[in-house]
Design an enzyme around this catalytic site. Structure first.
Site, PDB file in Angstrom:
ATOM      1  N   GLY A 171       0.739  -1.234  -0.006  1.00  0.00           N
ATOM      2  CA  GLY A 171       0.059   0.082  -0.132  1.00  0.00           C
ATOM      3  C   GLY A 171       0.867   1.249  -0.011  1.00  0.00           C
ATOM      4  N   ASP A 209     -19.221  -9.056 -20.964  1.00  0.00           N
ATOM      5  CA  ASP A 209     -19.917  -9.255 -19.712  1.00  0.00           C
ATOM      6  C   ASP A 209     -21.428  -9.431 -19.561  1.00  0.00           C
ATOM      7  OD1 ASP A 209     -17.149  -8.767 -18.913  1.00  0.00           O
ATOM      8  OD2 ASP A 209     -17.662  -6.558 -18.520  1.00  0.00           O
ATOM      9  N   LYS A 237     -11.958 -10.293 -16.193  1.00  0.00           N
ATOM     10  CA  LYS A 237     -12.379 -10.244 -17.540  1.00  0.00           C
ATOM     11  C   LYS A 237     -11.906 -11.521 -18.190  1.00  0.00           C
ATOM     12  CE  LYS A 237     -14.118  -7.232 -19.883  1.00  0.00           C
ATOM     13  NZ  LYS A 237     -15.308  -6.827 -20.345  1.00  0.00           N
ATOM     14  N   GLU A 257       4.040 -10.518  -6.875  1.00  0.00           N
ATOM     15  CA  GLU A 257       2.695 -10.563  -8.005  1.00  0.00           C
ATOM     16  C   GLU A 257       3.135  -9.892  -9.157  1.00  0.00           C
ATOM     17  OE1 GLU A 257       1.672  -6.654  -5.238  1.00  0.00           O
ATOM     18  OE2 GLU A 257       2.904  -8.883  -5.531  1.00  0.00           O
ATOM     19  N   HIS A 307       7.522  -7.494  -4.398  1.00  0.00           N
ATOM     20  CA  HIS A 307       6.157  -7.580  -4.599  1.00  0.00           C
ATOM     21  C   HIS A 307       6.212  -8.830  -5.674  1.00  0.00           C
ATOM     22  CE1 HIS A 307       3.813  -4.116  -3.461  1.00  0.00           C
ATOM     23  NE2 HIS A 307       4.974  -3.341  -3.606  1.00  0.00           N
ATOM     24  N   CYS A 345       5.380  -6.139   1.606  1.00  0.00           N
ATOM     25  CA  CYS A 345       5.561  -4.840   1.552  1.00  0.00           C
ATOM     26  C   CYS A 345       5.348  -4.023   2.747  1.00  0.00           C
ATOM     27  CB  CYS A 345       5.526  -3.872   0.239  1.00  0.00           C
ATOM     28  SG  CYS A 345       6.313  -2.428   0.036  1.00  0.00           S
ATOM     29  N   TYR A 346       4.034  -3.187   2.557  1.00  0.00           N
ATOM     30  CA  TYR A 346       3.372  -2.535   3.538  1.00  0.00           C
ATOM     31  C   TYR A 346       2.948  -3.540   4.724  1.00  0.00           C
ATOM     32  CZ  TYR A 346       0.051   0.380   6.390  1.00  0.00           C
ATOM     33  OH  TYR A 346      -0.515   1.017   7.265  1.00  0.00           O
TER      34      TYR A 346
END
Length: 512
Positions: free
Chosen positions: A54, A226, A368, A170, A168, A81-82
């Protein structure tokens, strides 16, 4: 109860990527508020918990915290991280501002014996993004990895199964990031990896049948991926008790209204009502140039037109919507506390009091690409599933400044040329979105020895996975040249074409 990983959201732009990386490994993950009480988590008991990164500092007044009781739930926790700094502070460690801010690719050296890095080299590149750092680790923790500016790049308490990393995993810039998350989910949390979309479909259809019962559903069908997938899911659940309303707002791509009608009415045999309301939308947009004012005018008019048609189905108890997970995340209402809304989203809201529907939003937890995968499982045609995203306000937010019927005509013709040429590229299906934008800028040109003073068209194409981040597409120069030549030569009203090479962030995908 299905196994899942809880992700407490502390506002990182990468939080949704954590969820995606875990789902890619067939483990369900869900982003929840950072201040979710431990008792509520205990009710659903996740296999593991991740505290996201964050933008805040743990030293700031009002910095987002955590219920300390989550560390007593007995489930593995990974602080990113945070999240690592917060966990360290809560458990008795010390966090201090770093002597040197680390941002970007950083070499990191791992120490042996850490399950989080099992099977990985003892040094590799990670993506750092932090100013503060852990200065003293809590009692019971040990060092798991170090970097030049961060002696505690990773920490762990193996007894309590608590882990922290200052980078990170990810993002694609971190080497072996996917394997690190996999080690946490499977080796440390013990997840089975048995979440599959085929089972999700069966479960979702059954849930909708139970919720809807013998009642009926009205659905605002746009023809996009969608709402189309929602329509097919609802059709599987309740059949002809689904009533679709398609509003032709005059701001669609060329021939789009006819294509939607042909597909859902003639081919699929759905109960489809087409409301042709272009003139009303043009009138509502008259004199407006501010992007948010245009979005709101289009939204209000859409609701008015939709409501008029929906009154014919006032006996319906439910309203179907194609809300997906990025809509929920970006709109911020459900997940975070106060935050800035970048753009208002265009779903059916604010219906008149006489139309009181309960919402059915079967896709609100899917990204998506997962929606497209569901469509493929349902046997839907690729011509529907491979359609690129299209904004609810349509060309109204791709015409910068005031919208007129003439400008819509010009942009429709320009966009048609863009689509025709880009579809010829071998990698077309890997492109997230390609479209034309009409700028409120006239420039001087020369055509046939005659001076022209016409509009400028921008071409925008981006590569993305979930629209939360995006990079501009490296379209071959030859294709760009063909697009430019065709637009300038074939579309009356444009004499200059430019290509947008901005990424998201800092830019958004759409220009408005």
């Amino acid at each position: 109860m299905k196994e899942w990983i809880a992700i407490l959201d502390y506002g990182s732009q990468y939080t949704q990527l954590i969820a995606r990386r875990i789902r890619e490994q067939h483990v369900y993950s869900e982003i929840i508020r950072f201040d979710t009480p431990a008792d509520r988590l205990r009710e659903r008991m996740p296999k593991g918990i991740i505290l996201s990164g964050g933008p805040s500092s743990v030293f700031e007044d009002g910095a987002p915290g955590v219920d300390p009781a989550i560390f007593e739930l007995g489930v593995p926790i990974l602080g990113v991280c945070y999240g690592m700094q917060l966990m360290s502070q809560v458990l008795g460690g010390k966090v201090r501002p770093g002597e040197a801010r680390e941002y970007g690719k950083t070499p990191m050296k791992t120490l042996p014996g850490n399950d989080l890095f099992k099977g990985l080299p003892d040094s590799f590149i990670v993506w750092m993004s932090h100013g503060d750092r852990v200065a003293e680790i809590p009692a019971g923790f040990e060092v798991g990895a170090t970097s030049a500016n961060c002696p505690y790049a990773a920490i762990r308490n193996p007894t309590r199964r608590l882990y922290g990393i200052q980078f990170h995993p990810e993002v694609v810039h971190t080497e072996y990031g996917k394997q690190i998350l996999s080690n946490f989910v499977f080796l440390i949390c013990g997840a089975k990896g048995d979440w599959h979309l085929s089972a999700w479909i069966d479960e979702t259809v059954e849930k909708m049948r139970e919720k809807i019962g013998d009642d009926e559903v009205v659905l605002g069908l746009s023809g996009g991926v969608d709402s189309s997938v929602v329509a097919v899911l609802l059709n599987r659940a309740i059949g002809r008790r689904l009533h679709c309303i398609f509003v032709d707002n005059g701001l669609l791509r060329m021939h789009e209204a006819e294509q939607v009608e042909a597909m859902f009415d003639a081919k699929l045999g759905f109960d489809l009502t087409v409301a042709r309301a272009a003139k009303r939308f043009y009138a509502a947009l008259d004199g407006l140039s501010d992007p948010e004012a245009k979005r709101k005018a289009i939204g209000r008019t859409f609701v008015d037109v939709f409501a008029e048609e929906a009154r014919r189905f006032s006996h319906c108890r439910f309203l179907g919507q194609g809300t997906i997970y990025p809509d929920v995340i970006e709109s911020s209402h459900a997940l975070k506390g106060p935050s800035q809304t970048i753009k208002s989203h265009h779903n059916v809201g604010g219906l008149p009091p006489d139309l009181k529907f309960e919402l059915v939003e079967p896709l609100r937890d899917l990204f998506k690409d997962e929606v497209r995968a569901v469509g493929r499982e349902l046997g839907m045609a690729s011509e529907l599933l491979d359609r690129q995203p299209f904004p609810g306000p349509g060309l109204g937010v791709r015409i910068l400044g005031e919208v007129t019927e003439e400008k819509v005509r010009i942009l429709q013709e320009a966009d048609l040329r863009v689509q025709e040429e880009v579809r010829k590229l071998p990698g077309y299906k890997t492109i997230w979105q390609t479209f034309a934008v009409l700028l409120p800028v006239r420039t001087v040109g020369v055509m046939g020895d005659q001076r022209t003073y016409e509009y400028t068209c921008a071409v925008r194409s981006v590569d993305s996975v979930d629209a939360m981040t995006a990079d501009w597409t490296r379209i071959p120069f030859e294709t760009l040249a063909t697009i430019s030549n065709r637009i300038i030569n074939e579309v009356r009203g444009i004499n200059r074409v430019v290509y947008d090479i901005s990424s998201k962030p800092p830019a958004t995908i759409e220009w408005e």
